[in-house]
Design a protein around this motif. Structure first.
Motif, PDB file in Angstrom:
ATOM      1  N   PHE A 157      73.622  68.012  22.991  1.00 28.81           N
ATOM      2  CA  PHE A 157      74.381  68.096  21.740  1.00 28.81           C
ATOM      3  C   PHE A 157      75.864  68.061  22.085  1.00 28.81           C
ATOM      4  O   PHE A 157      76.326  68.826  22.936  1.00 28.81           O
ATOM      5  CB  PHE A 157      74.048  69.377  20.976  1.00 28.81           C
ATOM      6  CG  PHE A 157      72.646  69.427  20.455  1.00 28.81           C
ATOM      7  CD1 PHE A 157      72.314  68.858  19.229  1.00 28.81           C
ATOM      8  CD2 PHE A 157      71.645  70.036  21.196  1.00 28.81           C
ATOM      9  CE1 PHE A 157      71.003  68.898  18.754  1.00 28.81           C
ATOM     10  CE2 PHE A 157      70.340  70.088  20.730  1.00 28.81           C
ATOM     11  CZ  PHE A 157      70.021  69.515  19.502  1.00 28.81           C
ATOM     12  N   VAL A 158      76.592  67.158  21.434  1.00 24.32           N
ATOM     13  CA  VAL A 158      78.015  66.984  21.714  1.00 24.32           C
ATOM     14  C   VAL A 158      78.791  66.965  20.412  1.00 24.32           C
ATOM     15  O   VAL A 158      78.240  66.752  19.329  1.00 24.32           O
ATOM     16  CB  VAL A 158      78.291  65.682  22.491  1.00 24.32           C
ATOM     17  CG1 VAL A 158      77.634  65.718  23.861  1.00 24.32           C
ATOM     18  CG2 VAL A 158      77.811  64.457  21.707  1.00 24.32           C
ATOM     19  N   GLU A 159      80.108  67.166  20.557  1.00 24.89           N
ATOM     20  CA  GLU A 159      81.007  67.020  19.418  1.00 24.89           C
ATOM     21  C   GLU A 159      82.107  66.063  19.836  1.00 24.89           C
ATOM     22  O   GLU A 159      82.507  66.045  21.003  1.00 24.89           O
ATOM     23  CB  GLU A 159      81.586  68.368  19.021  1.00 24.89           C
ATOM     24  CG  GLU A 159      82.550  68.964  20.028  1.00 24.89           C
ATOM     25  CD  GLU A 159      82.117  70.321  20.546  1.00 24.89           C
ATOM     26  OE1 GLU A 159      82.891  70.895  21.338  1.00 24.89           O
ATOM     27  OE2 GLU A 159      81.048  70.794  20.182  1.00 24.89           O
ATOM     28  N   GLY A 160      82.576  65.267  18.917  1.00 21.38           N
ATOM     29  CA  GLY A 160      83.632  64.330  19.269  1.00 21.38           C
ATOM     30  C   GLY A 160      83.896  63.357  18.154  1.00 21.38           C
ATOM     31  O   GLY A 160      83.233  63.381  17.105  1.00 21.38           O
ATOM     32  N   ALA A 161      84.845  62.482  18.405  1.00 16.43           N
ATOM     33  CA  ALA A 161      85.239  61.542  17.367  1.00 16.43           C
ATOM     34  C   ALA A 161      84.418  60.261  17.387  1.00 16.43           C
ATOM     35  O   ALA A 161      84.261  59.605  16.372  1.00 16.43           O
ATOM     36  CB  ALA A 161      86.723  61.200  17.536  1.00 16.43           C
TER      37      ALA A 161
END
Length: 308
Positions: A157-161
């Motif tokens: 699970f990642v967060e980013g643009a």
């Protein structure tokens, strides 16, 4: 090296072996669960594919030719190996269903996965399945992508643009970054939003390079042709960043999820900004096709999709 076009499929070879055991096409057809006509057509196709006669048909049954005897011997060995491979694949699937290895960025690991995993276990129990054992390692988004691509985890699970190019992915939510300071910071008394250039000039308490939080802030500033000032301090966890700011350290961008309790109690104060795109996408990532792997990975993602 790919096999030639003369090698029959395993089902056809199994039928041929059954003919050698049973002594007739009809009995072999019953043994493998097909009609006698279908068995006869399949065996004729095998002979055409191989290029030699394998069976001698007669009123008293069907016998193997000399070539057929040799082919049955080879086929028996091949079928035994195929059975062993199939059993090993079954064992691998069972192992996959007993364990689930996860990698997650800090925000997801600290604020979302605990709730998702509780809901996942309840869902497995409701379906009368034994929930797999779950291991979770928290790191930054770059570490998650690298680890999943290397096979160190079943799911990340990642967060980013931006959507990662090298892995399959699915959006699982949105997250907003907010700029926060301690109550005693002069920015806490500011009444007007900070413009992008003013944000770029701040020496921030920042996550390390590779963090999704840092990536989003840098890209938001870059959209205005700006580069962030050098960080006042770099911290490797969102909890560490939050505690640094609470102790009176430099301002920081953090997930609203990470600071909502502190904002309610006044332990932290939000400083408004303008003109910056600070909403980021949360994504699940895995190796393979666009469809998540069957088993615990797909089951967990189904739970994530319906858990707020």
């Amino acid at each position: 090296m790919a096999p030639s076009g003369h090698l029959p499929d395993l089902e056809s070879l199994a039928l041929l072996v059954e003919v050698s055991h049973c002594g007739s096409i009809g009995a072999a057809a019953r043994a493998v669960g097909v009609s006698q006509q279908a068995a006869s057509e399949r065996l004729a196709g095998v002979e055409r594919q191989v290029g030699v006669a394998l069976l001698q048909r007669g009123a008293c049954g069907t016998r193997l030719t000399a070539a057929g005897t040799v082919v049955v011997e080879w086929a028996s060995r091949l079928l035994q190996v195929a059975e062993e491979v199939d059993a090993s694949l079954t064992a691998l699937r069972a192992e996959r269903d007993r364990e689930l290895h996860l990698l997650a960025s800090m925000t997801v690991a600290e604020h979302l996965l605990p709730r998702w995993l509780v809901a996942f276990r309840r869902s497995e129990e409701a379906a009368r399945r034994t929930a797999p054992s779950v291991s979770l390692q928290a790191t930054n988004s770059t570490g998650v992508l690298r680890g999943v691509a290397a096979g160190e985890a079943d799911l990340g699970f990642v967060e980013g643009a931006e959507r990662p190019a090298q892995l399959a992915s699915a959006e699982v939510g949105q997250d907003e970054l907010v700029l926060v300071v301690a109550p005693g910071d002069p920015l806490a008394r500011r009444r007007t939003p900070l413009a992008p250039a003013q944000v770029a000039a701040l020496a921030l308490t920042s996550r390390e390079r590779g963090s999704g939080t840092r990536e989003v802030v840098e890209q938001a500033l870059a959209a205005h042709g700006l580069t962030a000032a050098p960080a006042a301090v770099e911290v490797s966890t969102s909890a560490g960043v939050r505690e640094t700011v609470r102790a009176g350290g430099a301002p920081a961008f953090l997930s609203r999820r990470a600071v909502e309790a502190d904002l309610r109690t006044g332990a932290l104060v939000q400083v408004r900004t303008s003109g910056l795109a600070l909403t980021r996408t949360l994504r699940a990532v895995w190796v393979g096709s666009a469809q998540p792997p069957a088993g615990p990975v797909r089951d967990l993602l189904a739970v994530v999709a319906r858990t707020p």
